[in-house]
Design an enzyme around this catalytic site. Structure first.
Site, short mmCIF file in Angstrom:
data_model
loop_
_atom_site.label_atom_id
_atom_site.label_comp_id
_atom_site.label_asym_id
_atom_site.label_seq_id
_atom_site.Cartn_x
_atom_site.Cartn_y
_atom_site.Cartn_z
N TRP A 135 48.85 48.31 38.41
CA TRP A 135 47.91 47.22 38.07
C TRP A 135 46.48 47.72 37.93
O TRP A 135 45.77 47.32 37.01
CB TRP A 135 48.02 46.08 39.08
CG TRP A 135 49.33 45.35 38.97
CD1 TRP A 135 50.31 45.27 39.91
CD2 TRP A 135 49.82 44.63 37.81
NE1 TRP A 135 51.37 44.55 39.41
CE2 TRP A 135 51.10 44.14 38.15
CE3 TRP A 135 49.31 44.36 36.54
CZ2 TRP A 135 51.88 43.38 37.25
CZ3 TRP A 135 50.08 43.61 35.66
CH2 TRP A 135 51.34 43.14 36.02
N ASP A 150 41.24 42.87 42.71
CA ASP A 150 42.43 42.16 42.21
C ASP A 150 43.35 41.95 43.40
O ASP A 150 44.08 42.84 43.80
CB ASP A 150 43.12 42.99 41.12
CG ASP A 150 44.45 42.39 40.67
OD1 ASP A 150 44.80 41.29 41.15
OD2 ASP A 150 45.12 43.02 39.83
N LYS A 187 52.16 34.75 43.11
CA LYS A 187 52.70 35.60 44.16
C LYS A 187 52.65 34.86 45.49
O LYS A 187 53.67 34.66 46.13
CB LYS A 187 51.92 36.91 44.26
CG LYS A 187 51.59 37.58 42.93
CD LYS A 187 52.81 38.14 42.23
CE LYS A 187 52.57 38.54 40.79
NZ LYS A 187 51.62 39.60 40.54
C1 LIG Z 1 51.19 40.18 39.16
C2 LIG Z 1 49.93 40.98 39.19
C3 LIG Z 1 49.07 41.03 38.07
C4 LIG Z 1 49.41 40.35 36.77
O1 LIG Z 1 49.31 38.99 36.92
P1 LIG Z 1 49.46 38.01 35.66
O2 LIG Z 1 49.15 36.70 36.29
O3 LIG Z 1 50.87 38.16 35.17
O4 LIG Z 1 48.47 38.43 34.64
C5 LIG Z 1 47.92 41.76 38.17
N1 LIG Z 1 47.60 42.41 39.31
C6 LIG Z 1 48.39 42.38 40.40
C7 LIG Z 1 47.98 43.11 41.63
C8 LIG Z 1 49.58 41.66 40.36
O5 LIG Z 1 50.37 41.62 41.44
#
Ligand SMILES: *Cc1c(COP(=O)(O)O)cnc(C)c1O
Length: 357
Positions: free
Chosen positions: A101, A169, A193
């Protein structure tokens, strides 16, 4: 019958939340309509979003120095929104790469500004967090990192201390344990999540970082514009905000983030212990940086992978297949995964190892 769902995202939601949403689905609080069918500007929905924000602020201890935004587009869209809001084309920011990511965040930001990769743990196959003393920081507009890499299961156990705004993030770690929001300039997270259903993206931004967006930043991505419109520059994801609000209240009912952290640490300890004790299983991440939420593991004999997954599924243990980029297995044990589900997984894994190991 609900199975044990270890999906990495969209992930399991608390049953109590789903039951409440079900009970209110057709006629929300005597409004004569579903919450999905209310105007986002109606007093009823304004109450929903205000309640959700207030609960989130209580849970995380978010002060008035921060704006809370309920947006769309996923965490991936914030990979672009971050540079658009915090830097001009000719400016630089530092990025730390610890997995898939943060790598993607670099790729998107690189289209929009100069990115300096201050540190990367690619040379250890993302099994370690690079020590801050080794980071090559330029001191640009901000530093971006991913505190919990969902795919590799690599989590920072510490918060970097840098003289520039920290952008994190937190898609797969937000609400798993207490954090000190005041250490961050910007926190963002896709909801699917640990927060609510897919379609909602949370952004928590320190207000002194608003007003810096470049002039060609689209309004929907512009935090300043969204903050001054109460996340309603355009129609927000109303049902997802409502459900996230129910999740926040469910967490408060459990005793908030200190209480859920205790449960989460216990769940993770059970699973890692089983993996470490059993030669059939392995987790590649250095112990201090193992993720509380995402537990990847491999089988010593890869030819058993298919059998493992199909037997697990038969026993109601779903979505244990690892990410397509890394293979193996992964159990995501977010807040909504009960201790009983982790016990069931551990029992299956122990039994499987006895039979096949
Ligand atoms: C799932 C995830 C993403 C992507 O998320 P989307 O909502 O599908 O864009 C980005 N960063 C992390 C750490 C993630 O777990």
């Amino acid at each position: 019958m609900r199975a044990h769902n270890f999906c990495a995202g969209p992930a399991a939601l608390p049953i109590a939340v789903l039951e409440r949403a079900q009970a209110e689905l057709l006629d929300w609080q005597s409004a004569g309509a579903s919450v999905m069918e209310l105007s986002h500007r109606s007093p009823e929905f304004m109450g929903v979003i205000e309640r959700a924000e207030a609960a989130l602020r209580r849970l995380l201890g978010i002060s008035d120095d921060y704006a809370v935004l309920f947006l769309q587009g996923g965490a991936s869209q914030q990979f672009s929104a971050v540079p658009l809001n915090l830097a001009q084309h000719d400016q630089t920011a530092d990025y730390v790469v610890t997995g898939q990511w943060s790598k993607k965040a670099v790729a998107e930001a690189s289209r929009l500004m100069t990115v300096n990769v201050a540190a990367s743990s690619a040379d250890t196959q993302f099994s370690t967090v690079p020590a801050q003393q080794d980071w090559q920081i330029t001191g640009g507009e901000f530093l971006h990192y991913c505190p919990n890499e969902t795919i590799g299961g690599l989590e920072f156990s510490w918060v970097p201390e840098i003289g520039v705004p920290l952008v994190a993030d937190m898609s797969s770690t937000l609400l798993s344990r207490p954090i000190d929001v005041s250490q961050f300039g910007v926190i963002y997270a896709g909801a699917q999540k640990n927060i609510g259903p897919a379609g909602l993206t949370l952004v928590i931004v320190r207000r002194d970082l608003l007003g810096r967006a470049r002039s060609d930043c689209p309004s929907t991505l512009n935090w300043t514009e969204q903050a001054s419109n109460g996340s309603m520059y355009n129609t927000p994801p109303t049902f997802a905000i409502y459900l996230a609000g129910l999740v926040f209240e469910w967490l408060e009912g459990l005793g908030g983030l200190p209480a859920i952290e205790k449960i989460n640490r216990h769940k993770a300890a059970m699973l890692y212990q089983l993996i470490d004790d059993n030669p059939l299983y392995a987790n590649p991440v250095e112990v201090p940086s193992r993720s509380l939420m995402n537990v990847p593991f491999t089988l010593a004999d890869e030819s058993l992978d298919k059998t493992f997954l199909s037997e697990a599924q038969q026993q109601g243990l779903l979505n244990l297949k690892g990410h397509r980029s890394v293979g193996g297995m992964r159990a995501s044990i977010y807040n909504a995964i009960s201790e009983a589900s982790v016990v069931a997984l551990c029992e299956f894994m122990r039994d499987f190892a006895q039979r096949k190991g």
